[in-house]
Design an enzyme around this catalytic site. Structure first.
Site, PDB file in Angstrom:
ATOM      1  N   LYS A   1      10.414  28.384  31.242  1.00  0.00           N
ATOM      2  CA  LYS A   1      11.854  28.223  31.488  1.00  0.00           C
ATOM      3  C   LYS A   1      12.052  27.283  32.674  1.00  0.00           C
ATOM      4  CE  LYS A   1      14.787  30.114  34.164  1.00  0.00           C
ATOM      5  NZ  LYS A   1      15.671  28.996  34.539  1.00  0.00           N
TER       6      LYS A   1
ATOM      7  N   GLY B   1       9.392  28.499  43.150  1.00  0.00           N
ATOM      8  CA  GLY B   1      10.796  28.487  43.556  1.00  0.00           C
ATOM      9  C   GLY B   1      10.934  29.070  44.944  1.00  0.00           C
ATOM     10  N   SER B   2      12.095  29.592  45.236  1.00  0.00           N
ATOM     11  CA  SER B   2      12.355  30.066  46.596  1.00  0.00           C
ATOM     12  C   SER B   2      11.693  31.433  46.827  1.00  0.00           C
ATOM     13  CB  SER B   2      13.861  30.182  46.806  1.00  0.00           C
ATOM     14  OG  SER B   2      14.397  31.103  45.889  1.00  0.00           O
TER      15      SER B   2
ATOM     16  N   THR C   1      13.882  34.402  45.390  1.00  0.00           N
ATOM     17  CA  THR C   1      13.745  34.625  43.946  1.00  0.00           C
ATOM     18  C   THR C   1      12.333  35.135  43.635  1.00  0.00           C
ATOM     19  OG1 THR C   1      15.293  32.816  43.583  1.00  0.00           O
ATOM     20  CG2 THR C   1      14.144  33.624  41.656  1.00  0.00           C
ATOM     21  N   GLY C   2      11.350  34.656  44.372  1.00  0.00           N
ATOM     22  CA  GLY C   2       9.974  35.126  44.186  1.00  0.00           C
ATOM     23  C   GLY C   2       9.864  36.626  44.381  1.00  0.00           C
TER      24      GLY C   2
ATOM     25  N   GLU D   1       4.377  30.427  43.858  1.00  0.00           N
ATOM     26  CA  GLU D   1       4.384  29.294  44.793  1.00  0.00           C
ATOM     27  C   GLU D   1       5.788  29.214  45.343  1.00  0.00           C
ATOM     28  OE1 GLU D   1       1.871  27.589  45.716  1.00  0.00           O
ATOM     29  OE2 GLU D   1       0.381  27.918  44.160  1.00  0.00           O
TER      30      GLU D   1
ATOM     31  N   CYS E   1       8.188  21.220  48.191  1.00  0.00           N
ATOM     32  CA  CYS E   1       7.800  22.439  48.895  1.00  0.00           C
ATOM     33  C   CYS E   1       6.948  22.108  50.109  1.00  0.00           C
ATOM     34  CB  CYS E   1       7.089  23.386  47.943  1.00  0.00           C
ATOM     35  SG  CYS E   1       5.777  22.628  47.021  1.00  0.00           S
TER      36      CYS E   1
END
Ligand code: NDP
Length: 474
Positions: free
Chosen positions: A173, A224-225, A228-229, A246, A280
């Site tokens: 996604k 992602g952030s 959200t991780g 990551e 990142c």
């Protein structure tokens, strides 16, 4: 307007309602995509599950050959994909320091090829007259991949290539901000891969959440952030999914007084403004020794004033816009906070007149830790430069942050710089470089920058479960 469909079980899936993909340089849609839902996730997972036995039963060499075919197909479609990347991310085709769509598509090809050549050999722990003990690597099953908007194609390949090579099937996604290149890649890939092996769905956070919590997905690769991780990790606990996370970074660079200020400023600028700071592992905090502070800052400011900010489709553009309005607002907010704390802006400091989510490249001085721009991840074209006199103190300050993704030390004295770099609490450290990643060396985060790693044998192995085989010979 061109449409990009989801790919489930080898089929293109559109929905009656569609949503536009915005080009951030002009704030206009250039493509339409379907509105994916958690029900599409269920279909994609069922297809991936059904494809798993045959795909995992192929020989390693067969799967390796498919990855090379995917790389061939990317090469054959490179100019179309570069254009798409630029349209949806805003990054220039070439860009400052060659960090543009060419690097994104070229990097995706390189990662596919190097991953394809990475082996997962059976390890022998013991072999004597009585027993033989082997460690085998087995595919995990269905891997869910959730990717961000900054490097949509390259990061998708970072997830898909090792998962597929190890024998897993995939449900991917992309970010709702940048779905087009990933969907186009999935369409191309499904001419090469059997149906159901690589499925890509789209949608907002609810679709990502449906992947993270799905009872028939066995592993999540998430980039992602950090916030959200954390949600992904919580949602993944239901069936104890394996996780590779990551997450965000706040990479510090420590510049020693023995460098050539002009030469180092050019290199620092390139890695601070890497993809407009939306990488990142871009350098996000600079600690520069007092002896060379003014010279380094002024040089970086001069470069910032000389680069061309504009639409990435124009050939001479160095830096494009921020990818989305939300990120532009974050950057504006951090700039305003730094200004109110008394920081000095050598360049930029504000959004450019629209249309487009442009923020002028900004070098900020007279700033230190405790300011939001230093302590938080800005993920944009604004860099705080902090003056230090004692290198031990600079290292302490660099480490005094929840992020631990990358770090670097810059000096002519490579031996000393290497010793200092080893004291940084980050998953990757560089001497006289930054964000200098390569497909055969692991990349991962310490502290809240992630769990596990990607790339090389180590990243590939994360797409497997261990099976220990002990054979008694008598
Ligand atoms: P987000 O964490 O907002 O989103 C990442 C992905 O997660 C998107 O596909 C997003 O979908 C999806 N998502 C959102 N909510 C959920 C949820 N509840 N469950 C599952 N998935 C969800 O990050 P950004 O896309 O904003 O990317 C920027 C961030 O990513 C930065 O902090 C940056 O440092 C980090 N990053 C880290 C990298 C690394 O390798 N360590 C590399 C690149 C970026 P949608 O967008 O559709 O809502």
């Amino acid at each position: 307007m061109v449409e990009y469909a989801m790919i489930i079980d080898g089929q293109k899936i559109m929905t009656q309602a569609t949503v536009g993909v915005i080009n951030p340089a002009i704030e206009e849609a250039f493509a339409q995509i379907p509105v994916g839902t958690p029900a599409h996730v269920d279909q994609a997972v069922a297809a991936a599950r059904a494809a798993f036995p045959a795909w995992s039963a192929l020989s390693y060499n067969d799967r390796k050959a498919r990855l090379h075919q995917l790389a061939d197909a990317l090469e054959a479609n490179m100019s179309e994909l570069m254009q798409l990347v630029t349209q949806e991310t805003g990054k220039p085709m070439k860009g400052f320091g060659d960090i543009g769509s060419g690097m994104e598509v070229g990097g995706a090809i390189a990662w596919l090829r190097v991953t394809a050549e990475t082996e997962l050999p059976v390890e022998v722990v013991q072999d004597d007259d009585e027993v033989r003990v082997e460690v085998h690597r087995k595919p995990i099953g269905v891997v869910g991949s959730i990717t961000p908007w900054n490097w949509p194609l390259m990061i998708a390949i970072w997830h898909y290539a090792p998962a597929l090579l190890a024998g897993n099937t995939v449900v991917g996604k992309p970010s709702e901000f940048t779905p087009a290149t990933t969907l186009r890649f999935a369409e191309i890939a499904n001419e090469i891969l059997p149906p159901g092996v690589l499925n890509v769905v789209v949608g907002a956070g609810d679709v990502g959440a449906a992947i993270a919590s799905h009872p028939d997905i066995n592993k999540i690769a998430f980039t992602g952030s950090s916030s959200t991780g954390r949600s992904v990790m919580q949602a993944a606990s239901g069936n104890l999914k394996r996780l590779t996370l990551e997450l965000g970074g706040n990479d510090a660079g420590i510049v020693l007084p023995d460098v050539d200020p002009k030469e180092v400023a050019q290199k620092l600028f390139t890695v601070c403004f890497h993809n407009n700071g939306q990488t990142c592992q871009a350098l996000k905090r600079l600690y520069v020794h007092a002896d060379i502070y003014d010279e380094v800052c002024n040089e970086m400011g001069a470069i910032a004033n000389s680069v061309k900010v504009g639409n990435g489709l124009e050939e001479d553009t160095d830096l494009g816009p921020l990818q989305n309005k939300k990120q532009l607002d974050i950057v504006c907010e951090l700039a305003a906070d730094a200004r109110s704390a008394g920081a000095q802006f050598l360049t930029g400091g504000e959004a450019a007149a629209g249309p487009g989510y442009f923020f002028l490249p900004t070098v900020v001085t007279n700033i230190t830790d405790g300011t939001r721009l230093v302590d938080e991840e800005q993920f944009g074209p604004i860099v705080p430069v902090i003056k230090y006199s004692d290198v031990d103190d600079a290292i302490t300050r660099a480490n005094n942050n929840p992020a631990g993704l990358g770090g670097s030390v810059w000096s002519r004295d490579v031996e000393r710089a290497t010793e200092l770099a080893a004291r940084l609490e980050s998953g990757s450290v560089w001497v006289n470089a930054h964000a200098d990643i390569q497909p055969n060396a692991p990349m991962g985060g310490m502290k809240q920058s992630g769990i596990g790693c990607e790339f090389g044998y180590w990243g590939l192995a994360e797409n497997t479960d261990i099976q220990t085989v002990k054979i008694r010979k008598s």
